[in-house]
Design a protein around this motif. Structure first.
Motif, PDB file in Angstrom:
ATOM      1  N   CYS A  45       0.562  -1.192  -0.352  1.00  0.00           N
ATOM      2  CA  CYS A  45      -0.131  -0.095   0.107  1.00  0.00           C
ATOM      3  C   CYS A  45       1.059   0.927  -0.242  1.00  0.00           C
ATOM      4  O   CYS A  45       0.373   2.453  -0.700  1.00  0.00           O
ATOM      5  N   ALA A  46       2.010   1.201   0.621  1.00  0.00           N
ATOM      6  CA  ALA A  46       2.841   2.534   0.921  1.00  0.00           C
ATOM      7  C   ALA A  46       2.967   2.750   0.115  1.00  0.00           C
ATOM      8  O   ALA A  46       3.127   3.844  -1.202  1.00  0.00           O
ATOM      9  N   ALA A  47       4.147   1.720  -1.138  1.00  0.00           N
ATOM     10  CA  ALA A  47       4.377   1.794  -2.462  1.00  0.00           C
ATOM     11  C   ALA A  47       3.662   2.446  -3.363  1.00  0.00           C
ATOM     12  O   ALA A  47       3.813   3.120  -4.077  1.00  0.00           O
ATOM     13  N   LEU A  48       2.560   1.717  -3.687  1.00  0.00           N
ATOM     14  CA  LEU A  48       1.303   2.218  -4.861  1.00  0.00           C
ATOM     15  C   LEU A  48       1.062   3.365  -4.260  1.00  0.00           C
ATOM     16  O   LEU A  48       0.950   4.161  -5.210  1.00  0.00           O
ATOM     17  N   CYS A  49       0.600   3.649  -2.613  1.00  0.00           N
ATOM     18  CA  CYS A  49       0.137   5.404  -2.960  1.00  0.00           C
ATOM     19  C   CYS A  49       1.882   6.555  -3.019  1.00  0.00           C
ATOM     20  O   CYS A  49       0.885   7.611  -3.447  1.00  0.00           O
ATOM     21  N   ARG A  50       2.403   6.245  -3.107  1.00  0.00           N
ATOM     22  CA  ARG A  50       3.752   6.605  -3.169  1.00  0.00           C
ATOM     23  C   ARG A  50       3.567   7.021  -4.883  1.00  0.00           C
ATOM     24  O   ARG A  50       3.853   8.234  -5.404  1.00  0.00           O
ATOM     25  N   LEU A  51       2.791   6.027  -5.614  1.00  0.00           N
ATOM     26  CA  LEU A  51       3.105   6.120  -7.380  1.00  0.00           C
ATOM     27  C   LEU A  51       2.130   6.699  -7.796  1.00  0.00           C
ATOM     28  O   LEU A  51       2.466   7.566  -7.990  1.00  0.00           O
ATOM     29  N   ALA A  52       1.225   6.728  -6.530  1.00  0.00           N
ATOM     30  CA  ALA A  52      -0.430   7.182  -7.570  1.00  0.00           C
ATOM     31  C   ALA A  52       0.329   8.383  -7.408  1.00  0.00           C
ATOM     32  O   ALA A  52      -0.332   9.541  -8.467  1.00  0.00           O
ATOM     33  N   ALA A  53       0.322   9.197  -6.295  1.00  0.00           N
ATOM     34  CA  ALA A  53       1.039  10.763  -6.042  1.00  0.00           C
ATOM     35  C   ALA A  53       2.084  11.366  -6.831  1.00  0.00           C
ATOM     36  O   ALA A  53       1.983  12.262  -7.471  1.00  0.00           O
ATOM     37  N   GLN A  54       2.542  10.235  -7.022  1.00  0.00           N
ATOM     38  CA  GLN A  54       4.062  10.425  -7.636  1.00  0.00           C
ATOM     39  C   GLN A  54       3.334  11.261  -9.701  1.00  0.00           C
ATOM     40  O   GLN A  54       3.813  11.815  -9.979  1.00  0.00           O
ATOM     41  N   PHE A  55       2.560   9.645 -10.253  1.00  0.00           N
ATOM     42  CA  PHE A  55       1.509   9.390 -11.172  1.00  0.00           C
ATOM     43  C   PHE A  55       0.634  11.235 -10.925  1.00  0.00           C
ATOM     44  O   PHE A  55       0.689  11.542 -12.192  1.00  0.00           O
ATOM     45  N   MET A  56       0.627  11.120 -10.103  1.00  0.00           N
ATOM     46  CA  MET A  56      -1.161  12.664 -10.514  1.00  0.00           C
ATOM     47  C   MET A  56       0.092  14.115 -10.282  1.00  0.00           C
ATOM     48  O   MET A  56      -0.343  14.228 -11.220  1.00  0.00           O
ATOM     49  N   THR A  57       0.989  14.175  -9.609  1.00  0.00           N
ATOM     50  CA  THR A  57       2.329  15.400  -9.902  1.00  0.00           C
ATOM     51  C   THR A  57       2.663  15.476 -10.827  1.00  0.00           C
ATOM     52  O   THR A  57       2.646  16.598 -11.649  1.00  0.00           O
ATOM     53  N   MET A  58       2.821  14.243 -11.998  1.00  0.00           N
ATOM     54  CA  MET A  58       3.270  14.508 -13.140  1.00  0.00           C
ATOM     55  C   MET A  58       2.479  14.322 -13.798  1.00  0.00           C
ATOM     56  O   MET A  58       2.698  14.483 -15.736  1.00  0.00           O
ATOM     57  N   GLU A  59       1.005  14.728 -13.713  1.00  0.00           N
ATOM     58  CA  GLU A  59      -0.182  14.572 -14.610  1.00  0.00           C
ATOM     59  C   GLU A  59      -0.503  13.363 -15.824  1.00  0.00           C
ATOM     60  O   GLU A  59      -0.219  14.055 -16.876  1.00  0.00           O
ATOM     61  N   SER A  60      -0.372  12.543 -15.417  1.00  0.00           N
ATOM     62  CA  SER A  60       0.321  11.707 -16.217  1.00  0.00           C
ATOM     63  C   SER A  60      -1.150  10.631 -17.119  1.00  0.00           C
ATOM     64  O   SER A  60      -2.468  10.585 -15.577  1.00  0.00           O
ATOM     65  N   GLU A  61      -1.134  10.033 -18.073  1.00  0.00           N
ATOM     66  CA  GLU A  61      -2.510   9.716 -18.110  1.00  0.00           C
ATOM     67  C   GLU A  61      -2.803   8.539 -18.038  1.00  0.00           C
ATOM     68  O   GLU A  61      -4.392   8.082 -17.920  1.00  0.00           O
ATOM     69  N   TYR A  62      -2.336   8.100 -16.766  1.00  0.00           N
ATOM     70  CA  TYR A  62      -2.405   6.544 -16.052  1.00  0.00           C
ATOM     71  C   TYR A  62      -2.485   6.700 -15.050  1.00  0.00           C
ATOM     72  O   TYR A  62      -3.020   6.126 -13.963  1.00  0.00           O
ATOM     73  N   SER A  63      -2.591   8.291 -14.342  1.00  0.00           N
ATOM     74  CA  SER A  63      -2.857   8.339 -13.341  1.00  0.00           C
ATOM     75  C   SER A  63      -4.393   7.664 -12.634  1.00  0.00           C
ATOM     76  O   SER A  63      -4.663   7.076 -11.467  1.00  0.00           O
ATOM     77  N   ARG A  64      -5.667   8.412 -13.669  1.00  0.00           N
ATOM     78  CA  ARG A  64      -7.370   7.473 -12.740  1.00  0.00           C
ATOM     79  C   ARG A  64      -6.913   5.467 -12.468  1.00  0.00           C
ATOM     80  O   ARG A  64      -7.371   5.406 -11.456  1.00  0.00           O
ATOM     81  N   ARG A  65      -5.871   5.185 -13.219  1.00  0.00           N
ATOM     82  CA  ARG A  65      -6.238   3.578 -13.680  1.00  0.00           C
ATOM     83  C   ARG A  65      -5.177   3.716 -12.365  1.00  0.00           C
ATOM     84  O   ARG A  65      -6.147   2.519 -11.155  1.00  0.00           O
ATOM     85  N   LEU A  66      -4.581   4.105 -12.292  1.00  0.00           N
ATOM     86  CA  LEU A  66      -3.519   4.042 -10.892  1.00  0.00           C
ATOM     87  C   LEU A  66      -4.004   4.323 -10.084  1.00  0.00           C
ATOM     88  O   LEU A  66      -4.217   3.779  -8.555  1.00  0.00           O
ATOM     89  N   CYS A  67      -5.146   5.254  -9.269  1.00  0.00           N
ATOM     90  CA  CYS A  67      -5.567   5.186  -8.352  1.00  0.00           C
ATOM     91  C   CYS A  67      -6.657   4.329  -7.980  1.00  0.00           C
ATOM     92  O   CYS A  67      -7.086   4.475  -6.633  1.00  0.00           O
ATOM     93  N   GLN A  68      -7.734   3.846  -9.580  1.00  0.00           N
ATOM     94  CA  GLN A  68      -8.132   3.295  -8.754  1.00  0.00           C
ATOM     95  C   GLN A  68      -8.260   1.606  -8.451  1.00  0.00           C
ATOM     96  O   GLN A  68      -8.505   0.923  -7.110  1.00  0.00           O
ATOM     97  N   LEU A  69      -6.179   1.570  -9.134  1.00  0.00           N
ATOM     98  CA  LEU A  69      -6.274   0.175  -8.488  1.00  0.00           C
ATOM     99  C   LEU A  69      -5.368   0.511  -6.467  1.00  0.00           C
ATOM    100  O   LEU A  69      -5.229  -0.316  -6.132  1.00  0.00           O
ATOM    101  N   CYS A  70      -4.818   1.381  -6.758  1.00  0.00           N
ATOM    102  CA  CYS A  70      -5.038   2.441  -5.676  1.00  0.00           C
ATOM    103  C   CYS A  70      -5.554   2.982  -4.169  1.00  0.00           C
ATOM    104  O   CYS A  70      -5.603   1.205  -3.323  1.00  0.00           O
ATOM    105  N   ALA A  71      -6.617   2.178  -4.632  1.00  0.00           N
ATOM    106  CA  ALA A  71      -7.961   2.370  -3.825  1.00  0.00           C
ATOM    107  C   ALA A  71      -8.169   0.846  -3.617  1.00  0.00           C
ATOM    108  O   ALA A  71      -8.793   0.812  -2.267  1.00  0.00           O
TER     109      ALA A  71
END
Length: 108
Positions: A45-71
């Protein structure tokens, strides 16, 4: 939208911090065998949360899918940690629930 993004990034980082603390604290519990599942999910969870935050910060087009998995992972971690009465587990479960909710909103 920017406020929601910032709130989700913050929730993810707070969750990662709580999961790190929980994992280390679980290692100090007398019955470590009982804590294995908690520790494993805390680390994931810690690793995925950091990755999701990083992708959101980078405004990645993959953020939404990563956020779903993170949730999903945050919710699973909250359920496992919530079963233990240790303060660190209860605090972690609450942080995971908040992160899951924020990530679910971002993924929608």
């Amino acid at each position: 939208m920017q406020h929601d993004l910032s709130a989700c990034i913050n929730a993810c980082y707070l969750c990662a911090e709580a999961c790190d603390h929980c994992a280390v604290s679980c290692l100090n519990e007398p019955n470590i065998d009982m804590m294995r599942g908690c520790i494993r999910l805390d680390m994931q969870c810690a690793a995925l949360c950091r990755l999701a935050a990083q992708f959101m910060t980078m405004e990645s087009e993959y953020s939404r899918r990563l956020c779903q998995l993170c949730a999903e992972v945050c919710q699973a971690c909250a359920e496992v940690c919530g079963k233990h009465q240790h303060d660190h587990c209860q605090h972690c479960a609450e942080a995971c629930r908040r992160s899951a909710e924020a990530c679910q909103s971002m993924a929608a």
